[in-house]
Design a protein around this motif. Structure first.
Motif, PDB file in Angstrom:
ATOM      1  N   THR A  30       0.787  -1.323  -0.022  1.00  0.00           N
ATOM      2  CA  THR A  30      -0.047   0.070   0.120  1.00  0.00           C
ATOM      3  C   THR A  30       0.976   1.172   0.000  1.00  0.00           C
ATOM      4  OG1 THR A  30      -0.153  -0.049   2.303  1.00  0.00           O
ATOM      5  CG2 THR A  30      -1.982  -1.264   1.151  1.00  0.00           C
ATOM      6  N   TYR A  31       0.458   2.110  -0.420  1.00  0.00           N
ATOM      7  CA  TYR A  31       1.017   3.807  -0.830  1.00  0.00           C
ATOM      8  C   TYR A  31       0.433   4.728  -0.010  1.00  0.00           C
ATOM      9  CZ  TYR A  31       3.448   0.730  -4.220  1.00  0.00           C
ATOM     10  OH  TYR A  31       3.916  -0.189  -4.903  1.00  0.00           O
ATOM     11  N   LYS A  32       1.278   5.693   0.673  1.00  0.00           N
ATOM     12  CA  LYS A  32       0.683   6.886   1.227  1.00  0.00           C
ATOM     13  C   LYS A  32       1.813   7.731   0.468  1.00  0.00           C
ATOM     14  CE  LYS A  32      -0.691   5.205   5.756  1.00  0.00           C
ATOM     15  NZ  LYS A  32      -2.021   4.964   5.420  1.00  0.00           N
ATOM     16  N   VAL A  33       0.814   9.001   0.007  1.00  0.00           N
ATOM     17  CA  VAL A  33       1.369   9.942  -0.958  1.00  0.00           C
ATOM     18  C   VAL A  33       1.266  11.315  -0.346  1.00  0.00           C
ATOM     19  CG1 VAL A  33       1.685  10.892  -3.360  1.00  0.00           C
ATOM     20  CG2 VAL A  33       1.334   8.301  -2.837  1.00  0.00           C
ATOM     21  N   TRP A  34       2.075  11.943  -0.008  1.00  0.00           N
ATOM     22  CA  TRP A  34       2.064  13.454   0.556  1.00  0.00           C
ATOM     23  C   TRP A  34       2.788  14.372  -0.564  1.00  0.00           C
ATOM     24  CZ3 TRP A  34       2.969   9.613   3.603  1.00  0.00           C
ATOM     25  CH2 TRP A  34       2.091   9.671   5.017  1.00  0.00           C
ATOM     26  N   GLY A  35       1.933  15.346  -1.143  1.00  0.00           N
ATOM     27  CA  GLY A  35       2.178  16.132  -2.141  1.00  0.00           C
ATOM     28  C   GLY A  35       1.219  17.382  -2.141  1.00  0.00           C
ATOM     29  N   GLY A  36       1.683  18.269  -3.013  1.00  0.00           N
ATOM     30  CA  GLY A  36       1.217  19.752  -3.113  1.00  0.00           C
ATOM     31  C   GLY A  36       0.940  20.060  -4.583  1.00  0.00           C
ATOM     32  N   ASP A  37      -0.296  20.350  -5.088  1.00  0.00           N
ATOM     33  CA  ASP A  37      -0.433  20.807  -6.386  1.00  0.00           C
ATOM     34  C   ASP A  37       0.249  22.062  -6.583  1.00  0.00           C
ATOM     35  OD1 ASP A  37      -2.022  18.454  -6.873  1.00  0.00           O
ATOM     36  OD2 ASP A  37      -3.936  19.540  -6.387  1.00  0.00           O
ATOM     37  N   TRP A  38       0.618  22.594  -5.725  1.00  0.00           N
ATOM     38  CA  TRP A  38       1.293  24.026  -5.852  1.00  0.00           C
ATOM     39  C   TRP A  38       2.871  24.008  -5.969  1.00  0.00           C
ATOM     40  CZ3 TRP A  38       4.656  24.092  -1.936  1.00  0.00           C
ATOM     41  CH2 TRP A  38       4.525  23.268  -0.920  1.00  0.00           C
ATOM     42  N   CYS A  39       3.292  22.613  -5.718  1.00  0.00           N
ATOM     43  CA  CYS A  39       4.949  22.203  -5.438  1.00  0.00           C
ATOM     44  C   CYS A  39       5.311  21.743  -6.843  1.00  0.00           C
ATOM     45  CB  CYS A  39       4.788  21.192  -4.477  1.00  0.00           C
ATOM     46  SG  CYS A  39       6.705  20.247  -4.499  1.00  0.00           S
ATOM     47  N   PRO A  40       6.626  22.447  -7.319  1.00  0.00           N
ATOM     48  CA  PRO A  40       7.028  22.130  -8.615  1.00  0.00           C
ATOM     49  C   PRO A  40       7.745  20.526  -8.569  1.00  0.00           C
ATOM     50  CG  PRO A  40       7.807  24.315  -7.815  1.00  0.00           C
ATOM     51  CD  PRO A  40       6.951  23.805  -6.786  1.00  0.00           C
ATOM     52  N   ASP A  41       8.278  20.150  -7.653  1.00  0.00           N
ATOM     53  CA  ASP A  41       8.689  18.858  -7.437  1.00  0.00           C
ATOM     54  C   ASP A  41       7.452  17.897  -7.430  1.00  0.00           C
ATOM     55  OD1 ASP A  41      11.444  19.647  -7.337  1.00  0.00           O
ATOM     56  OD2 ASP A  41      11.282  19.432  -4.903  1.00  0.00           O
ATOM     57  N   CYS A  42       6.690  18.144  -6.896  1.00  0.00           N
ATOM     58  CA  CYS A  42       5.230  17.284  -6.960  1.00  0.00           C
ATOM     59  C   CYS A  42       4.952  17.265  -8.231  1.00  0.00           C
ATOM     60  CB  CYS A  42       4.313  17.636  -6.036  1.00  0.00           C
ATOM     61  SG  CYS A  42       4.733  17.732  -4.455  1.00  0.00           S
ATOM     62  N   THR A  43       4.464  18.319  -8.959  1.00  0.00           N
ATOM     63  CA  THR A  43       3.962  18.406 -10.263  1.00  0.00           C
ATOM     64  C   THR A  43       4.784  17.871 -11.325  1.00  0.00           C
ATOM     65  OG1 THR A  43       4.782  20.644 -10.489  1.00  0.00           O
ATOM     66  CG2 THR A  43       2.572  20.616  -9.939  1.00  0.00           C
ATOM     67  N   GLY A  44       6.021  17.881 -11.238  1.00  0.00           N
ATOM     68  CA  GLY A  44       7.111  17.347 -11.968  1.00  0.00           C
ATOM     69  C   GLY A  44       7.213  15.632 -11.789  1.00  0.00           C
ATOM     70  N   GLN A  45       7.022  15.157 -10.580  1.00  0.00           N
ATOM     71  CA  GLN A  45       7.265  13.757 -10.456  1.00  0.00           C
ATOM     72  C   GLN A  45       6.112  13.072 -10.072  1.00  0.00           C
ATOM     73  OE1 GLN A  45      10.958  13.137  -7.663  1.00  0.00           O
ATOM     74  NE2 GLN A  45      10.329  15.173  -7.370  1.00  0.00           N
ATOM     75  N   LEU A  46       5.042  13.411  -9.614  1.00  0.00           N
ATOM     76  CA  LEU A  46       3.913  12.763  -9.125  1.00  0.00           C
ATOM     77  C   LEU A  46       3.096  11.913 -10.380  1.00  0.00           C
ATOM     78  CD1 LEU A  46       2.777  14.346  -5.827  1.00  0.00           C
ATOM     79  CD2 LEU A  46       3.748  12.036  -6.118  1.00  0.00           C
ATOM     80  N   PRO A  47       2.636  12.626 -11.349  1.00  0.00           N
ATOM     81  CA  PRO A  47       1.928  12.196 -12.604  1.00  0.00           C
ATOM     82  C   PRO A  47       2.743  10.986 -12.954  1.00  0.00           C
ATOM     83  CG  PRO A  47       2.157  14.485 -12.803  1.00  0.00           C
ATOM     84  CD  PRO A  47       3.065  14.297 -11.812  1.00  0.00           C
ATOM     85  N   GLY A  48       3.939  11.020 -13.388  1.00  0.00           N
ATOM     86  CA  GLY A  48       4.861   9.625 -13.868  1.00  0.00           C
ATOM     87  C   GLY A  48       4.889   8.497 -12.769  1.00  0.00           C
ATOM     88  N   PHE A  49       4.569   9.028 -11.192  1.00  0.00           N
ATOM     89  CA  PHE A  49       4.534   7.835 -10.454  1.00  0.00           C
ATOM     90  C   PHE A  49       3.116   7.075 -10.511  1.00  0.00           C
ATOM     91  CE2 PHE A  49       3.486   6.756  -5.932  1.00  0.00           C
ATOM     92  CZ  PHE A  49       4.167   5.625  -5.856  1.00  0.00           C
ATOM     93  N   ALA A  50       2.163   8.069 -10.603  1.00  0.00           N
ATOM     94  CA  ALA A  50       0.876   7.569 -10.838  1.00  0.00           C
ATOM     95  C   ALA A  50       0.571   6.662 -11.897  1.00  0.00           C
ATOM     96  CB  ALA A  50      -0.256   9.044 -11.068  1.00  0.00           C
ATOM     97  N   ALA A  51       1.294   7.296 -13.164  1.00  0.00           N
ATOM     98  CA  ALA A  51       1.359   6.101 -14.227  1.00  0.00           C
ATOM     99  C   ALA A  51       1.884   4.937 -14.214  1.00  0.00           C
ATOM    100  CB  ALA A  51       2.049   6.971 -15.361  1.00  0.00           C
ATOM    101  N   ALA A  52       2.997   4.964 -13.296  1.00  0.00           N
ATOM    102  CA  ALA A  52       3.498   3.694 -12.901  1.00  0.00           C
ATOM    103  C   ALA A  52       2.593   2.910 -11.960  1.00  0.00           C
ATOM    104  CB  ALA A  52       4.918   3.707 -12.160  1.00  0.00           C
ATOM    105  N   LEU A  53       1.956   3.354 -11.053  1.00  0.00           N
ATOM    106  CA  LEU A  53       1.016   2.713 -10.335  1.00  0.00           C
ATOM    107  C   LEU A  53       0.021   2.168 -11.079  1.00  0.00           C
ATOM    108  CD1 LEU A  53       0.391   4.958  -7.280  1.00  0.00           C
ATOM    109  CD2 LEU A  53       1.745   2.737  -7.197  1.00  0.00           C
TER     110      LEU A  53
END
Length: 122
Positions: A30-53
């Motif tokens: 199971t995964y717990k993901v913390w991020g912010g839609d305002w955060c450049p690191d998050c907007t750059g990295q989380l969509p690719g991670f979501a695609a991998a999931l």
């Protein structure tokens, strides 16, 4: 948890390594993901991670999203104190309720590849 992050919408253009997907899709994770839609690191990295999931076939009920807000220059969000989250994005992987891997903010590779390596799926 009903809260979601816009940055956890899968990047349809992401090229997901089948070995990475296999590691992320292992039974019982199971995964717990913390991020912010305002955060450049998050907007750059989380969509690719979501695609991998998504490629790994991880169902949504095994991924909890914790939106982090910036309040007076400080990051605030649910579960941050409990799990020791100070930087975002942070992704914690659990197996049988125990933490087995953690990605914090940045690494030498993308989130999915990093976690797959930590899980022994490289």
């Amino acid at each position: 948890m009903s809260a979601t992050l816009a940055t956890m919408e899968p990047d349809d253009a992401a090229d997901v390594d089948p070995d990475v997907a296999a590691a992320l899709g292992a039974d019982g994770l199971t995964y717990k993901v913390w991020g912010g839609d305002w955060c450049p690191d998050c907007t750059g990295q989380l969509p690719g991670f979501a695609a991998a999931l998504e490629a790994a076939g991880v169902p949504a009920d095994r991924v909890e999203q914790y939106p982090v807000e910036k309040v007076d220059g400080e990051k605030e969000g649910p579960g941050m104190d409990e799990y020791g989250v100070t930087r975002i994005p942070t992704v914690i992987v659990f197996a049988d309720g125990e933490e087995v891997a953690r990605f914090v903010e940045s690494a030498d590779t993308d989130i999915a590849t990093y976690l797959a390596r930590e899980l022994g799926g490289d």
